[in-house]
Design a protein around this motif. Sequence first.
Motif, short mmCIF file in Angstrom:
data_model
loop_
_atom_site.label_atom_id
_atom_site.label_comp_id
_atom_site.label_asym_id
_atom_site.label_seq_id
_atom_site.Cartn_x
_atom_site.Cartn_y
_atom_site.Cartn_z
N GLY A 82 -0.26 -19.39 10.17
CA GLY A 82 -1.69 -20.00 10.24
C GLY A 82 -2.37 -19.63 11.53
O GLY A 82 -3.43 -19.23 11.37
N PHE A 83 -1.49 -19.48 12.58
CA PHE A 83 -2.13 -19.06 13.75
C PHE A 83 -2.74 -17.37 13.63
O PHE A 83 -3.74 -17.06 13.98
CB PHE A 83 -1.15 -19.21 14.94
CG PHE A 83 -1.67 -18.48 16.28
CD1 PHE A 83 -2.55 -19.19 17.31
CD2 PHE A 83 -1.31 -17.32 16.79
CE1 PHE A 83 -2.87 -18.56 18.46
CE2 PHE A 83 -1.78 -16.77 18.05
CZ PHE A 83 -2.72 -17.44 18.74
N PHE A 84 -1.82 -16.51 13.17
CA PHE A 84 -2.02 -15.37 13.01
C PHE A 84 -3.05 -15.11 12.03
O PHE A 84 -3.95 -14.13 11.74
CB PHE A 84 -0.70 -14.37 12.62
CG PHE A 84 -0.15 -14.13 14.23
CD1 PHE A 84 -0.47 -13.41 15.05
CD2 PHE A 84 1.08 -14.55 14.04
CE1 PHE A 84 -0.03 -13.04 16.25
CE2 PHE A 84 1.89 -14.55 15.31
CZ PHE A 84 1.31 -13.80 16.38
N HIS A 85 -3.08 -16.05 10.85
CA HIS A 85 -3.87 -15.83 9.79
C HIS A 85 -5.54 -15.89 10.27
O HIS A 85 -6.33 -15.68 9.06
CB HIS A 85 -3.64 -16.84 8.50
CG HIS A 85 -3.35 -16.08 7.37
ND1 HIS A 85 -4.27 -15.17 6.61
CD2 HIS A 85 -2.16 -16.33 6.38
CE1 HIS A 85 -3.96 -14.70 5.74
NE2 HIS A 85 -2.48 -15.13 5.48
N ARG A 86 -5.91 -16.61 11.33
CA ARG A 86 -7.15 -16.87 11.60
C ARG A 86 -7.72 -15.17 11.81
O ARG A 86 -8.76 -15.04 11.78
CB ARG A 86 -7.14 -17.09 13.29
CG ARG A 86 -6.48 -18.61 13.41
CD ARG A 86 -6.56 -18.98 14.93
NE ARG A 86 -5.93 -18.08 15.72
CZ ARG A 86 -6.27 -17.72 16.82
NH1 ARG A 86 -7.26 -18.38 17.37
NH2 ARG A 86 -5.70 -16.87 17.81
N HIS A 87 -6.87 -14.11 11.88
CA HIS A 87 -7.53 -12.70 12.06
C HIS A 87 -7.42 -11.97 10.51
O HIS A 87 -7.91 -11.14 10.38
CB HIS A 87 -6.82 -11.92 12.90
CG HIS A 87 -6.47 -12.73 14.28
ND1 HIS A 87 -7.37 -13.14 15.06
CD2 HIS A 87 -5.11 -13.13 15.05
CE1 HIS A 87 -7.16 -13.53 16.16
NE2 HIS A 87 -5.79 -13.75 16.14
N LEU A 97 1.96 -9.35 9.04
CA LEU A 97 1.44 -10.50 8.38
C LEU A 97 0.86 -9.93 7.11
O LEU A 97 -0.33 -9.29 7.28
CB LEU A 97 0.84 -11.47 8.90
CG LEU A 97 0.16 -12.50 8.45
CD1 LEU A 97 1.30 -13.64 7.94
CD2 LEU A 97 -0.82 -13.36 9.22
N GLY A 98 1.28 -10.30 5.83
CA GLY A 98 0.44 -9.85 4.79
C GLY A 98 0.85 -10.60 3.40
O GLY A 98 1.49 -11.43 3.49
N ILE A 99 0.16 -10.12 2.29
CA ILE A 99 0.54 -10.78 1.05
C ILE A 99 1.16 -9.84 0.12
O ILE A 99 0.89 -8.75 -0.43
CB ILE A 99 -0.70 -11.18 0.25
CG1 ILE A 99 -1.56 -12.07 1.04
CG2 ILE A 99 -0.53 -11.73 -1.25
CD1 ILE A 99 -2.77 -12.51 0.52
N SER A 124 1.35 -15.80 2.00
CA SER A 124 1.43 -14.76 2.99
C SER A 124 2.79 -15.02 3.33
O SER A 124 3.48 -16.18 3.50
CB SER A 124 0.52 -15.07 4.00
OG SER A 124 -0.89 -14.97 3.66
N THR A 125 3.15 -13.71 3.96
CA THR A 125 4.79 -13.98 4.62
C THR A 125 4.65 -12.98 6.02
O THR A 125 3.82 -12.16 5.87
CB THR A 125 5.73 -13.31 3.84
OG1 THR A 125 5.38 -11.96 3.40
CG2 THR A 125 5.89 -14.21 2.72
N LEU A 126 5.40 -13.44 6.83
CA LEU A 126 5.35 -13.14 8.21
C LEU A 126 6.64 -12.37 8.51
O LEU A 126 7.77 -13.20 8.41
CB LEU A 126 4.92 -14.11 9.39
CG LEU A 126 4.92 -13.48 10.66
CD1 LEU A 126 3.74 -12.88 11.04
CD2 LEU A 126 5.03 -14.82 11.80
N HIS A 127 6.66 -10.99 8.95
CA HIS A 127 8.24 -10.78 8.93
C HIS A 127 8.33 -9.92 10.46
O HIS A 127 7.24 -9.13 11.08
CB HIS A 127 8.21 -9.42 7.93
CG HIS A 127 7.97 -9.91 6.43
ND1 HIS A 127 9.00 -10.39 5.78
CD2 HIS A 127 6.78 -9.74 5.90
CE1 HIS A 127 8.45 -10.79 4.63
NE2 HIS A 127 7.28 -10.43 4.59
#
Length: 276
Positions: free
Chosen positions: A19-24, A157-159, A175-178
């Motif tokens: 959620g933090f990185f998804h602000r962007h 971070l992407g879908i 979304s997933t963060l790798h």
Amino acid sequence: MAISMLKPPEDLRNPTIVGFFHRHVVPIYFDFRKENEDKQEIFTAFVVSVNDQWLLITAGHNIRYLKGIRAAGWIIEQCKLIDCMGTGAIDKTHLQPFDYDGSDPTALSDDPCYDYGILFIRDNTRALLGANGVVALTELSWEQVPEAAEIQEYKVLGIPAQFSAPTPDRAFFHSTLHRVEVLYERPEGFEETNAPMFYGRIKLGEVMTEAKGLSGAPIFAIATVDGRIRYWLHAMQVSWVRSDRTISGMLIKPLGTFLREIMQGRRDHLFDQRWP
């Protein structure tokens, strides 16, 4: 149009960090029609600010793909921005309508190795994105990336397509963060090029088997500075080799510098002078 989050394996999700990185990160949802057929797709994109102009950045081949299928008769029935995934989002269920053609979608080069794509965010859309907690990555993020030796880790971070199942009525996805292990030489399977590239090996976990669908995903560099964890926008994922789980990405600083020179009048207009 509503949003529903699919649930990926536990090792691929951390709601607080994502959620933090998804602000962007603001993916783009498309609903296409062709006679009696329909199909839906989601492209990862993220918001960058250059000279105080907000832009959506995605892979150039995403924009070329859209141009190609529209030439084949597919019509964009709906286009919406998924702006509700970030920390601080107020409306977490609905998507924002987006004028795709009005954003002047542009792949910056006919050379596929320079795989940058940009879309201009108009003032009213910018205001709506900001009101729902979207934060643009400014020059402070992409201009001052530390040297590689100082970076502790990279994350993308992407879908992924594996966790995307959009319909005409609902954008089912997650979304997933790798973590990405940086590679300092071009791995096998990638074309030799003079383009400003990033290479790495993506950590997918045991259940997720491929990185398809991550094109346009931001790659963040993370380091501890003066006892605090900081991050920078380093690159954008554009391709991968499944057998080795290696990825390539376009470095962002050269793109940002190029666009700022155009906006400050130090280069010709974007549409008169293509990259590089």
